[in-house]
Design a protein around this motif. Structure first.
Motif, PDB file in Angstrom:
ATOM      1  N   UNK A 197     -44.191  54.735   5.303  1.00  0.00           N
ATOM      2  CA  UNK A 197     -44.515  55.031   3.907  1.00  0.00           C
ATOM      3  C   UNK A 197     -43.299  54.924   3.005  1.00  0.00           C
ATOM      4  N   UNK A 198     -42.210  55.526   3.407  1.00  0.00           N
ATOM      5  CA  UNK A 198     -41.027  55.595   2.553  1.00  0.00           C
ATOM      6  C   UNK A 198     -40.350  54.234   2.394  1.00  0.00           C
ATOM      7  N   UNK A 199     -40.292  53.453   3.464  1.00  0.00           N
ATOM      8  CA  UNK A 199     -39.657  52.137   3.355  1.00  0.00           C
ATOM      9  C   UNK A 199     -40.495  51.207   2.480  1.00  0.00           C
ATOM     10  N   UNK A 200     -41.794  51.309   2.589  1.00  0.00           N
ATOM     11  CA  UNK A 200     -42.649  50.513   1.697  1.00  0.00           C
ATOM     12  C   UNK A 200     -42.408  50.859   0.233  1.00  0.00           C
ATOM     13  N   UNK A 201     -42.142  52.120  -0.036  1.00  0.00           N
ATOM     14  CA  UNK A 201     -41.873  52.543  -1.415  1.00  0.00           C
ATOM     15  C   UNK A 201     -40.514  52.060  -1.911  1.00  0.00           C
ATOM     16  N   UNK A 202     -39.585  51.828  -0.985  1.00  0.00           N
ATOM     17  CA  UNK A 202     -38.241  51.365  -1.358  1.00  0.00           C
ATOM     18  C   UNK A 202     -38.171  49.857  -1.577  1.00  0.00           C
ATOM     19  N   UNK A 203     -39.165  49.152  -1.113  1.00  0.00           N
ATOM     20  CA  UNK A 203     -39.097  47.684  -1.111  1.00  0.00           C
ATOM     21  C   UNK A 203     -38.792  47.096  -2.493  1.00  0.00           C
TER      22      UNK A 203
END
Length: 283
Positions: free
Chosen positions: A144-150
């Motif tokens: 979830x968090x890495x997708x938000x950082x993309x």
């Protein structure tokens, strides 16, 4: 809680030291050169590609691992009861993401993240995932968090010559000739929405001069930049060019960490030597 294994496509372009430091398990892409198949970063190097082009005028074709290869890659950990977080080359650039997704459907607890990016634009996300694993975060939350950082990744490069893009069918003969005659060096940036590469500002002049202007342009909106780390990633260039950019960043911008990496075969085969980029994240 399951132990989380971090995996990434070879196109993340992290150095061996960074791969070891962050416990990244690499899945190589394929390089087809002169009727021989190789694994990116395993049994072929960018210098091999450049030498073949100089000798024979041949450039490689690159391709993604197929779903079976990804299944075999992930299965060595899922069979032990581990979860896997895999970060793929952007779906707008390659079928790597789709193939790794197909593999994930066949196995438990495999979380595939579309980086929407390439090279150390991917690498920035890989390190962010590694830091979350170190903190004991569960795979689903990391996903979830890495997708938000993309969308916060800023990835771009300056290309010295358009020769490899032209030979690979990615620019016209007119653009190639014009750029060479006028000493134009275009910047290429990654569109975070589509994951595809687009042409940015076009610079003119010697490479060291262009690299200074390009770096200042990329970092001019300093207030928005996350100063944790910045990559200087190149496809093989004179150390003086790397030093020019590094010293400029050190003198004018306050990054905690400046990481220098060399792009692998997949990236280098498309852009050719003397390509250099600065890659970082925004807040």
């Amino acid at each position: 809680m399951k132990r989380v294994i971090l995996s990434a496509d070879s196109t993340c372009d992290l150095t061996d030291d960074l791969i070891k430091r962050y416990n990244v398990n690499i899945q190589p892409l394929h390089i087809n050169l002169d009727e021989q198949y190789y694994r990116d970063g395993v049994d072929i190097s960018p210098d091999d590609i450049y030498a073949t082009y100089q000798a024979k005028g041949i450039l490689p074709k690159t391709s993604a691992p197929n779903p079976i290869e990804y299944i075999d890659h992930f299965k060595q950990w899922t069979d032990q009861g581990f979860a896997v977080v895999h970060i793929s080359l952007g779906s707008g650039i390659s079928s790597s993401h789709q193939n790794s997704l197909l593999a994930a459907e066949e196995l438990p607890d495999v979380y595939v993240i579309d980086s929407g990016n390439l090279s150390t634009g991917m690498g920035l996300l890989v390190i962010e995932a590694a830091e979350r694993i170190e903190r004991g975060m569960e795979a689903a939350q990391i996903y979830q968090e890495i997708n938000q950082l993309r969308d916060k990744v800023r990835a771009s490069f300056v290309i010295d010559k358009l020769t490899y893009l032209y030979e690979g069918g990615r620019c016209s003969a007119l653009a190639n000739i014009s750029a060479n005659l006028l000493n134009i060096k275009p910047s290429i940036k990654v569109d975070n929405e589509s994951g595809k590469m687009t042409v940015g500002k076009k610079y003119r002049g010697s490479l060291p001069r262009v690299l200074k202007h390009y770096t200042d342009d990329q970092l001019q909106d300093e207030a928005t930049i996350n100063k944790k780390r910045i990559f200087i990633t190149h496809s093989g260039t004179d150390q003086k060019n790397i030093n020019t950019v590094k010293e400029l960043i050190e003198q004018n911008y306050r990054f905690e960490e400046i990481l220098i990496t060399r792009a692998g075969c997949t990236i280098s085969s498309h852009c050719g030597p003397n390509t250099l980029g600065v890659l970082f994240m925004e807040n």
